[in-house]
Design a protein around this motif. Structure first.
Motif, PDB file in Angstrom:
ATOM      1  N   ARG A  17      18.858  67.810  54.205  1.00 47.66           N
ATOM      2  CA  ARG A  17      20.234  66.680  53.923  1.00 47.66           C
ATOM      3  C   ARG A  17      21.350  67.874  53.829  1.00 47.66           C
ATOM      4  O   ARG A  17      22.478  67.553  54.305  1.00 47.66           O
ATOM      5  CB  ARG A  17      20.240  66.379  53.031  1.00 47.66           C
ATOM      6  CG  ARG A  17      21.489  65.005  52.446  1.00 47.66           C
ATOM      7  CD  ARG A  17      20.931  64.269  51.622  1.00 47.66           C
ATOM      8  NE  ARG A  17      22.067  63.787  50.637  1.00 47.66           N
ATOM      9  CZ  ARG A  17      22.635  63.760  49.788  1.00 47.66           C
ATOM     10  NH1 ARG A  17      22.531  64.841  49.244  1.00 47.66           N
ATOM     11  NH2 ARG A  17      24.105  62.820  49.382  1.00 47.66           N
ATOM     12  N   GLU A  18      21.082  68.320  53.224  1.00 41.47           N
ATOM     13  CA  GLU A  18      22.782  69.702  52.624  1.00 41.47           C
ATOM     14  C   GLU A  18      22.709  70.938  54.401  1.00 41.47           C
ATOM     15  O   GLU A  18      24.402  70.659  53.761  1.00 41.47           O
ATOM     16  CB  GLU A  18      22.098  70.421  51.850  1.00 41.47           C
ATOM     17  CG  GLU A  18      23.283  71.243  50.667  1.00 41.47           C
ATOM     18  CD  GLU A  18      23.794  70.354  50.795  1.00 41.47           C
ATOM     19  OE1 GLU A  18      24.260  69.738  50.034  1.00 41.47           O
ATOM     20  OE2 GLU A  18      25.217  71.070  50.182  1.00 41.47           O
ATOM     21  N   ARG A  21      25.212  68.320  55.607  1.00 37.67           N
ATOM     22  CA  ARG A  21      26.757  67.959  55.330  1.00 37.67           C
ATOM     23  C   ARG A  21      27.400  69.642  55.356  1.00 37.67           C
ATOM     24  O   ARG A  21      28.330  69.555  55.641  1.00 37.67           O
ATOM     25  CB  ARG A  21      26.530  67.937  53.939  1.00 37.67           C
ATOM     26  CG  ARG A  21      25.657  66.602  52.687  1.00 37.67           C
ATOM     27  CD  ARG A  21      25.255  66.583  51.596  1.00 37.67           C
ATOM     28  NE  ARG A  21      26.387  66.860  50.742  1.00 37.67           N
ATOM     29  CZ  ARG A  21      27.503  65.450  50.944  1.00 37.67           C
ATOM     30  NH1 ARG A  21      26.738  64.045  51.267  1.00 37.67           N
ATOM     31  NH2 ARG A  21      28.308  65.687  50.137  1.00 37.67           N
ATOM     32  N   GLU A 218      28.646  65.188  46.066  1.00 37.91           N
ATOM     33  CA  GLU A 218      28.455  64.291  45.577  1.00 37.91           C
ATOM     34  C   GLU A 218      28.977  63.123  43.525  1.00 37.91           C
ATOM     35  O   GLU A 218      28.170  61.951  44.727  1.00 37.91           O
ATOM     36  CB  GLU A 218      26.941  64.848  45.002  1.00 37.91           C
ATOM     37  CG  GLU A 218      26.078  65.595  46.109  1.00 37.91           C
ATOM     38  CD  GLU A 218      25.926  64.572  47.331  1.00 37.91           C
ATOM     39  OE1 GLU A 218      25.701  63.809  47.323  1.00 37.91           O
ATOM     40  OE2 GLU A 218      25.486  65.599  47.588  1.00 37.91           O
ATOM     41  N   GLU A 221      32.115  61.579  45.822  1.00 38.22           N
ATOM     42  CA  GLU A 221      32.234  61.255  47.207  1.00 38.22           C
ATOM     43  C   GLU A 221      31.005  59.421  46.366  1.00 38.22           C
ATOM     44  O   GLU A 221      30.948  59.069  47.595  1.00 38.22           O
ATOM     45  CB  GLU A 221      31.718  61.408  48.204  1.00 38.22           C
ATOM     46  CG  GLU A 221      32.677  62.605  48.475  1.00 38.22           C
ATOM     47  CD  GLU A 221      31.688  63.508  49.565  1.00 38.22           C
ATOM     48  OE1 GLU A 221      31.338  63.815  50.181  1.00 38.22           O
ATOM     49  OE2 GLU A 221      32.838  64.054  50.163  1.00 38.22           O
ATOM     50  N   THR A 223      27.532  60.002  46.555  1.00 37.77           N
ATOM     51  CA  THR A 223      26.778  59.607  47.265  1.00 37.77           C
ATOM     52  C   THR A 223      25.765  60.959  46.369  1.00 37.77           C
ATOM     53  O   THR A 223      24.512  60.702  47.026  1.00 37.77           O
ATOM     54  CB  THR A 223      26.593  60.903  48.110  1.00 37.77           C
ATOM     55  OG1 THR A 223      27.342  62.223  47.963  1.00 37.77           O
ATOM     56  CG2 THR A 223      28.058  60.518  49.112  1.00 37.77           C
ATOM     57  N   ALA A 226      22.128  58.986  46.606  1.00 38.57           N
ATOM     58  CA  ALA A 226      21.114  58.972  47.810  1.00 38.57           C
ATOM     59  C   ALA A 226      20.539  60.955  47.723  1.00 38.57           C
ATOM     60  O   ALA A 226      19.669  60.616  47.737  1.00 38.57           O
ATOM     61  CB  ALA A 226      22.215  59.006  49.172  1.00 38.57           C
ATOM     62  N   TRP A 227      21.569  61.327  46.990  1.00 37.02           N
ATOM     63  CA  TRP A 227      20.850  62.580  46.936  1.00 37.02           C
ATOM     64  C   TRP A 227      19.518  62.825  45.787  1.00 37.02           C
ATOM     65  O   TRP A 227      17.926  63.308  45.916  1.00 37.02           O
ATOM     66  CB  TRP A 227      21.773  63.500  45.835  1.00 37.02           C
ATOM     67  CG  TRP A 227      21.770  65.046  45.381  1.00 37.02           C
ATOM     68  CD1 TRP A 227      20.981  65.732  45.748  1.00 37.02           C
ATOM     69  CD2 TRP A 227      22.476  65.673  44.378  1.00 37.02           C
ATOM     70  NE1 TRP A 227      20.825  66.625  45.038  1.00 37.02           N
ATOM     71  CE2 TRP A 227      21.942  66.774  43.974  1.00 37.02           C
ATOM     72  CE3 TRP A 227      23.217  65.298  43.173  1.00 37.02           C
ATOM     73  CZ2 TRP A 227      22.035  67.022  43.178  1.00 37.02           C
ATOM     74  CZ3 TRP A 227      23.672  65.616  42.929  1.00 37.02           C
ATOM     75  CH2 TRP A 227      23.182  67.103  42.400  1.00 37.02           C
ATOM     76  N   LYS A 242      19.255  71.109  46.380  1.00 38.69           N
ATOM     77  CA  LYS A 242      20.522  71.420  47.257  1.00 38.69           C
ATOM     78  C   LYS A 242      21.117  73.167  47.059  1.00 38.69           C
ATOM     79  O   LYS A 242      22.057  73.121  47.805  1.00 38.69           O
ATOM     80  CB  LYS A 242      21.378  70.798  46.210  1.00 38.69           C
ATOM     81  CG  LYS A 242      23.083  71.065  46.483  1.00 38.69           C
ATOM     82  CD  LYS A 242      24.059  69.947  45.132  1.00 38.69           C
ATOM     83  CE  LYS A 242      24.057  68.066  46.349  1.00 38.69           C
ATOM     84  NZ  LYS A 242      24.568  68.134  47.693  1.00 38.69           N
ATOM     85  N   TRP A 393      30.240  58.181  39.035  1.00 39.15           N
ATOM     86  CA  TRP A 393      30.268  58.391  40.706  1.00 39.15           C
ATOM     87  C   TRP A 393      32.172  57.659  41.216  1.00 39.15           C
ATOM     88  O   TRP A 393      32.239  57.178  40.619  1.00 39.15           O
ATOM     89  CB  TRP A 393      29.598  57.380  41.422  1.00 39.15           C
ATOM     90  CG  TRP A 393      28.338  58.121  41.440  1.00 39.15           C
ATOM     91  CD1 TRP A 393      27.550  59.189  40.789  1.00 39.15           C
ATOM     92  CD2 TRP A 393      27.284  57.453  41.967  1.00 39.15           C
ATOM     93  NE1 TRP A 393      25.867  58.520  41.108  1.00 39.15           N
ATOM     94  CE2 TRP A 393      25.855  57.393  41.546  1.00 39.15           C
ATOM     95  CE3 TRP A 393      27.237  56.191  42.918  1.00 39.15           C
ATOM     96  CZ2 TRP A 393      24.291  56.949  41.746  1.00 39.15           C
ATOM     97  CZ3 TRP A 393      25.901  55.391  42.457  1.00 39.15           C
ATOM     98  CH2 TRP A 393      23.905  55.952  42.930  1.00 39.15           C
TER      99      TRP A 393
END
Length: 396
Positions: A17-18, A21, A218, A221, A223, A226-227, A242, A393
């Motif tokens: 995932r990272e 990004r 993270e 935004e 997110t 999800a992380w 990450k 967040w």
């Protein structure tokens, strides 16, 4: 086995995932690649010659004699100085310094040659800007060398004119000699002295800021949920997954830095390369650990970035390269001790320049290891808490 597969799978999902990004944004390319390489290139360009050459100097010649012209030529022939201009008086020379046209000027007094022949000791006066320490030290060194040489030659001629044998005249010029030997950096190269320390100083900024951004964005935004979900809810897997791409990238970048230093810049390598490599990898991990600590406990990307800048930017002043650590007040020494850069530069200087035994660097390696071990222990769980809490967040 199934538990191990689940854990590594969580780390792998976060890492994948990272990477997505990173490759989706130009920001990461600039922060991780362009700016570090550009900073290395700029430092190499600035200090590539090792020693500054031809610093402009002005001369006020009030004697206009053969001896004064000889002194001017000798100053001009020194490695670091260049007689850029001759001016008629002090005011004109002072004006040049204030307009940053020259770094200093010398005043050759009237009747200097006559006074030398009479055996008197006329004074050549030098003015320079000591606020600029490097040019000032070079001006002092080269002027002392030029004037000292001319003075010795003049004294020698006077003694020989009075019938003294050349050998005896030489002995009387300097009855006691100081025979000094420079143990390390005998070339007095600022490439070895400054660049070898400035490259890691630049690198620590990019490691810290890059890690702070990777974690803090993270939260900014929104997110982070999800992380954590990709990591299966584990804070450790989330953090490890990450940071793995950044650890790998900055490790390669730091090893590239060593190649640049030792291969292309010619920095001497007298000790253990294995110790330096181990210290370099711990150096990267230590700054990532510090960045994790900052983001976890501040939980705000903008504020964490400001704190990281405050921590890293003035670091070079406290590592003992330009100002001796032992001469610092206690607060300065403590601040230097909580910087991984201080311990890494000690390893680099001890092993590369001084060629000390690897055992002498164990304490510095241990200090870096403390950063790597302690900071995650007190911050990973906190990172998990703030990542799961939606109240953290979306903060600017």
């Amino acid at each position: 086995m199934a538990i191990f597969a689940a854990r590594t799978g969580g780390v792998f999902r976060v890492t994948k995932r990272e990477f997505g990004r990173i490759f989706a944004s130009w920001y990461y390319l600039i922060l991780l690649v362009v700016l570090p390489i550009a900073s290395f290139a700029i430092l190499w360009t600035i200090f590539g010659d090792g020693v500054p050459r031809d610093l402009p100097l002005a001369v006020v010649d009030q004697d206009h004699s053969a001896l004064s012209r000889q002194l001017t030529r000798m100053v001009d022939a020194t490695p670091s100085l260049s007689v850029a201009v001759q001016v008629p008086d002090l005011e004109a020379a002072r004006s040049l310094i204030l307009r940053n046209k020259v770094y200093g000027f010398i005043v050759i007094p009237s009747d200097m040659e006559r006074d030398v022949r009479r055996g008197e000791a006329p004074a050549v006066v030098a003015y320079y800007n000591a606020q600029l320490l490097l040019p000032a030290s070079l001006i002092r060194r080269d002027l002392r060398m030029a004037v000292g040489t001319l003075s010795a030659v003049a004294e020698l001629k006077v003694r020989e004119a009075h019938g003294e044998p050349p050998r005896a005249a030489m002995a009387h010029l300097e009855p006691i000699r100081l025979d000094y030997h420079t143990l390390f950096n005998p070339q007095l190269s600022y490439l070895y002295y400054l660049v070898a320390a400035l490259l890691p100083t630049m690198l620590q900024i990019f490691v810290t800021v890059g890690t702070v951004h990777a974690l803090g964005v993270e939260l900014k935004e929104g997110t982070a949920g999800a992380w954590m979900e990709a990591a299966g809810g584990s804070a450790w897997r989330a953090v490890v997954g990450k940071l793995l791409p950044y650890t790998a990238h900055f490790s390669v970048l730091s090893l590239f830095m060593l190649v640049v230093l030792f291969r292309y810049m010619g920095v001497p390598m007298r000790g253990s390369m294995q110790v330096i490599v181990a210290g370099t990898l711990l150096f990267v991990l230590a700054y990532q650990a510090v960045a994790l600590l900052v983001v976890a406990w501040i939980a705000n990307l903008r504020f964490a970035t400001s704190v990281a800048a405050f921590y890293c930017t003035p670091a070079f002043a406290f590592v003992g390269i330009t100002f001796p650590t032992m001469a610092m007040p206690v607060l300065g020494r403590v601040w230097g001790a909580v910087l991984p850069l201080t311990h890494y530069l000690k390893i680099l200087v001890d092993q590369a320049m001084r060629g000390t035994a690897p055992a002498n660097s164990m304490a510095s390696l241990g200090a870096l290891l403390v950063f790597v071990c302690v900071a995650p222990l007190i911050s990973v769980w906190r990172m998990g808490e703030v990542a799961r809490d939606p109240r953290h967040w979306g903060r600017l």
